[in-house]
Every structure is written in structure tokens, then in C-alpha cells.
Design an enzyme around this catalytic site. Structure first.
Site, PDB file in Angstrom:
ATOM      1  N   HIS A   4      -0.711   1.848  -3.617  1.00  0.00           N
ATOM      2  CA  HIS A   4      -1.277   1.583  -2.295  1.00  0.00           C
ATOM      3  C   HIS A   4      -1.108   0.118  -1.904  1.00  0.00           C
ATOM      4  O   HIS A   4      -1.659  -0.770  -2.542  1.00  0.00           O
ATOM      5  CB  HIS A   4      -2.770   1.939  -2.326  1.00  0.00           C
ATOM      6  CG  HIS A   4      -3.486   1.750  -1.040  1.00  0.00           C
ATOM      7  ND1 HIS A   4      -4.541   0.882  -0.906  1.00  0.00           N
ATOM      8  CD2 HIS A   4      -3.298   2.307   0.175  1.00  0.00           C
ATOM      9  CE1 HIS A   4      -5.000   0.930   0.326  1.00  0.00           C
ATOM     10  NE2 HIS A   4      -4.254   1.786   1.008  1.00  0.00           N
ATOM     11  N   GLU A  39       3.617   3.452   6.577  1.00  0.00           N
ATOM     12  CA  GLU A  39       2.587   3.794   7.568  1.00  0.00           C
ATOM     13  C   GLU A  39       2.818   3.027   8.863  1.00  0.00           C
ATOM     14  O   GLU A  39       2.959   1.802   8.871  1.00  0.00           O
ATOM     15  CB  GLU A  39       1.182   3.503   7.047  1.00  0.00           C
ATOM     16  CG  GLU A  39       0.115   3.906   8.065  1.00  0.00           C
ATOM     17  CD  GLU A  39      -1.313   3.656   7.616  1.00  0.00           C
ATOM     18  OE1 GLU A  39      -2.211   3.646   8.493  1.00  0.00           O
ATOM     19  OE2 GLU A  39      -1.537   3.456   6.406  1.00  0.00           O
ATOM     20  N   GLU A  79       3.269   2.752  -1.081  1.00  0.00           N
ATOM     21  CA  GLU A  79       2.803   2.895   0.298  1.00  0.00           C
ATOM     22  C   GLU A  79       2.676   1.509   0.888  1.00  0.00           C
ATOM     23  O   GLU A  79       2.224   0.580   0.205  1.00  0.00           O
ATOM     24  CB  GLU A  79       1.445   3.609   0.323  1.00  0.00           C
ATOM     25  CG  GLU A  79       0.860   3.857   1.704  1.00  0.00           C
ATOM     26  CD  GLU A  79      -0.023   2.726   2.225  1.00  0.00           C
ATOM     27  OE1 GLU A  79      -0.406   2.766   3.408  1.00  0.00           O
ATOM     28  OE2 GLU A  79      -0.334   1.792   1.449  1.00  0.00           O
ATOM     29  N   ASP A  97       2.207  -0.812   4.956  1.00  0.00           N
ATOM     30  CA  ASP A  97       1.774  -0.749   6.353  1.00  0.00           C
ATOM     31  C   ASP A  97       2.676  -1.608   7.223  1.00  0.00           C
ATOM     32  O   ASP A  97       3.124  -2.682   6.799  1.00  0.00           O
ATOM     33  CB  ASP A  97       0.335  -1.267   6.474  1.00  0.00           C
ATOM     34  CG  ASP A  97      -0.609  -0.541   5.544  1.00  0.00           C
ATOM     35  OD1 ASP A  97      -0.967   0.601   5.843  1.00  0.00           O
ATOM     36  OD2 ASP A  97      -0.985  -1.128   4.501  1.00  0.00           O
ATOM     37  N   HIS A 118      -1.194  -5.077   6.747  1.00  0.00           N
ATOM     38  CA  HIS A 118      -2.135  -4.008   7.081  1.00  0.00           C
ATOM     39  C   HIS A 118      -2.865  -4.252   8.386  1.00  0.00           C
ATOM     40  O   HIS A 118      -2.901  -3.401   9.274  1.00  0.00           O
ATOM     41  CB  HIS A 118      -3.160  -3.825   5.955  1.00  0.00           C
ATOM     42  CG  HIS A 118      -4.147  -2.736   6.245  1.00  0.00           C
ATOM     43  ND1 HIS A 118      -5.331  -2.966   6.930  1.00  0.00           N
ATOM     44  CD2 HIS A 118      -4.131  -1.404   5.966  1.00  0.00           C
ATOM     45  CE1 HIS A 118      -5.990  -1.836   7.056  1.00  0.00           C
ATOM     46  NE2 HIS A 118      -5.280  -0.867   6.479  1.00  0.00           N
TER      47      HIS A 118
END
Length: 284
Positions: free
Chosen positions: A22, A131, A49, A51, A64
């Protein structure tokens, strides 16, 4: 799980859930930095993962928050004295900030990476969950279209069959998927959702699938442990389910028994050490 190139579309077939770092290995390195992605790769995580946002000059950058203040510091290490929005700054301006020192002085000098820099480091043999940050009330279409265009261009030089694109906003996923179809770009999508207060109430149980039909469902782990949740009663059993953000090892063991395809965690090394297995991998 030595070959991860087809992991995105074949995740449900593996006996072990994919362990996805993450924001990189963000429990042990500053989130969304090349250092965190490199650490995730070294410890053997199956995926990463991250962002994304758009800079003022149209570059896709990896961070993020919509603002810099939580994770960025001045080159001196000092806190920012006023709000600094990612969207208001060019890539050159963004990369003047230090996004490592807030975590530890050992990471002083880390810069906000571009998506291209991150993908070049991560490579094609790990799953990559990108994301699209698209919070309620925030513009998203420009980033969604830019993402499809970027991945199409990147695919001409490097394989992207390890990539999936996710978002809490189903309209962002729909815009991305429409542009991807125009470009003949085959990248699966994942719908994020959860019971957290910052998720609109009407999207907290996966209802966004009505606006966009995703390839993956990505619920908050608490949704899967709630018997009243649609996720827990098997509504989505015919598509892969990843879950975020799981840092408790006992909870991870319980979730693996639900036959999920992937666990997103800040601590990939610890999660890998559990040697989790899925009870019914490959069925359905």
C-alpha cells in the site's frame, strides 16, 4: 507465484492471495516514493498500490493527498507554512520538495515521483494498482483521460498487462474505461469502497458498480468482516476481490479464508511471512 505478468486478470486462480504494498512498503519507508516501491520489490511483494494526481503542467504524479502539507517538507526539512495544492504546481515545482524526511532523516531527499518513474522502477513483473484520486466534489475527468493516454503511450515501450486502475469514484473509472476502449487499451479496473466517513454514504457498499462495471472489487477490510455487508454474503464472488488496508496479521488470516484474491497492506514483508492460502482458489 514466480510469474506475475498475468496476475491482474488471473488473480483468482492463485492459491495464495496477492500481497500488495500500500503506497509501497509504507510502514517501513515514506509512502508513494521510489524508496517505498523499491523496498516493496526487494521484500518480494506481489504488487504495489499507488495514488495519482495531475500537476499544473499535466504530468501524472504519485502522491496521496490533494495538498503537499502532510508529507512534503522544504529542502531544509522545515514544514510548509501555507497550504500547497498539487494541482497548482508544475512538476518542477513539486519536485523541489522533500517527501522523505517527514518519515525519517534516513529518507531525506526523496522527491515526488512521476507515474512513469514509478512504473520504470516497479517493472512489468509485479501487479501495479494505480489509483485515480477523485474525491467527492473534486474534478476527475482530466486525470482519468490522461491516465488512459499515458498507459497507451507507455504500452508501446513496455508491457502494461500487470496494471489495473482503481478509484473510489465510479465515474472516473467509467471515463478511463471509455478512453481506453477508444485506444484499444486493455487495462482492468477496480472499484474501491468502504464504510469510512470520507466515502459518500451511497457508495459505501459497492453501489458504484451500477455506474461502472469493474473487473475487481476493492472493499475496505471491515466490509468483508461485516455479515450485513453485500461483500460478505458473496454478491461479488464471481469477480476477484482485493481488500485494503490490512495491517493486522490475525485479520489477514481471517480474510484469506474468504477466498479473496489480494491483500493491500503497509507491511508486505510481514504479510508474506504468514504464508496465507486461499481455500477455494480457481473455482467459480
Amino acid at each position: 507465484m514466480s510469474n506475475h505478468k498475468k496476475l491482474v486478470l488471473e488473480a483468482m486462480k492463485y492459491k495464495a492471495p496477492a500481497i500488495i504494498a500500500h503506497r509501497g512498503a509504507s510502514g517501513d519507508a515514506p509512502e508513494n516514493t521510489l524508496a517505498a516501491f523499491g523496498l516493496a520489490k526487494r521484500v518480494g511483494a506481489h504488487g504495489v498500490e499507488l495514488d495519482t494526481h495531475l500537476s499544473a503542467d499535466g504530468e501524472i504524479v504519485v502522491i496521496h493527498d490533494y495538498t503537499l502539507n502532510r508529507t512534503a517538507r522544504l529542502p531544509s526539512g522545515a514544514l510548509l507554512q501555507s497550504q500547497a495544492s498539487v494541482a497548482d504546481l508544475t512538476l518542477g515545482q513539486l519536485q523541489c520538495y522533500d517527501v522523505g524526511v517527514w518519515f525519517s532523516t534516513a529518507y531525506a531527499g526523496e522527491k515526488i515521483p512521476t507515474l512513469e518513474q514509478a512504473m520504470d522502477l516497479i517493472g512489468p513483473d509485479m501487479l501495479l494498482d494505480i489509483e485515480i484520486k477523485a474525491d467527492k466534489g473534486k474534478p476527475f475527468r482530466e486525470l482519468a483521460l490522461a491516465m488512459a493516454d499515458f498507459l497507451h503511450g507507455y504500452s508501446k515501450k513496455h508491457p502494461v498487462d500487470n496494471v489495473m486502475v482503481s478509484s473510489f469514484n465510479p465515474l472516473a473509472l467509467r471515463a478511463f474505461a471509455a478512453r481506453a476502449r477508444q485506444l484499444n487499451l486493455k487495462v482492468p479496473t477496480g472499484l474501491l469502497y468502504g464504510k469510512e466517513s470520507d466515502v459518500p454514504w451511497y457508495l459505501r457498499r459497492g453501489e458504484g458498480r451500477i455506474a461502472h462495471n469493474p473487473d475487481f472489487m476493492i472493499p475496505y477490510f471491515a466490509n468483508l468482516l461485516d455479515k450485513r455487508s453485500l461483500s460478505a454474503i458473496g454478491l461479488f464472488r464471481k469477480r476477484p476481490v482485493f481488500t485494503y488496508t490490512v495491517n493486522d496479521m490475525e485479520i489477514a488470516k481471517r480474510l484469506a479464508q474468504k477466498n479473496i484474491s489480494g491483500i493491500i497492506t503497509n507491511y508486505p514483508e510481514k504479510m508474506l511471512a504468514l504464508n496465507l492460502r486461499r481455500p477455494h482458489a480457481g473455482r467459480g
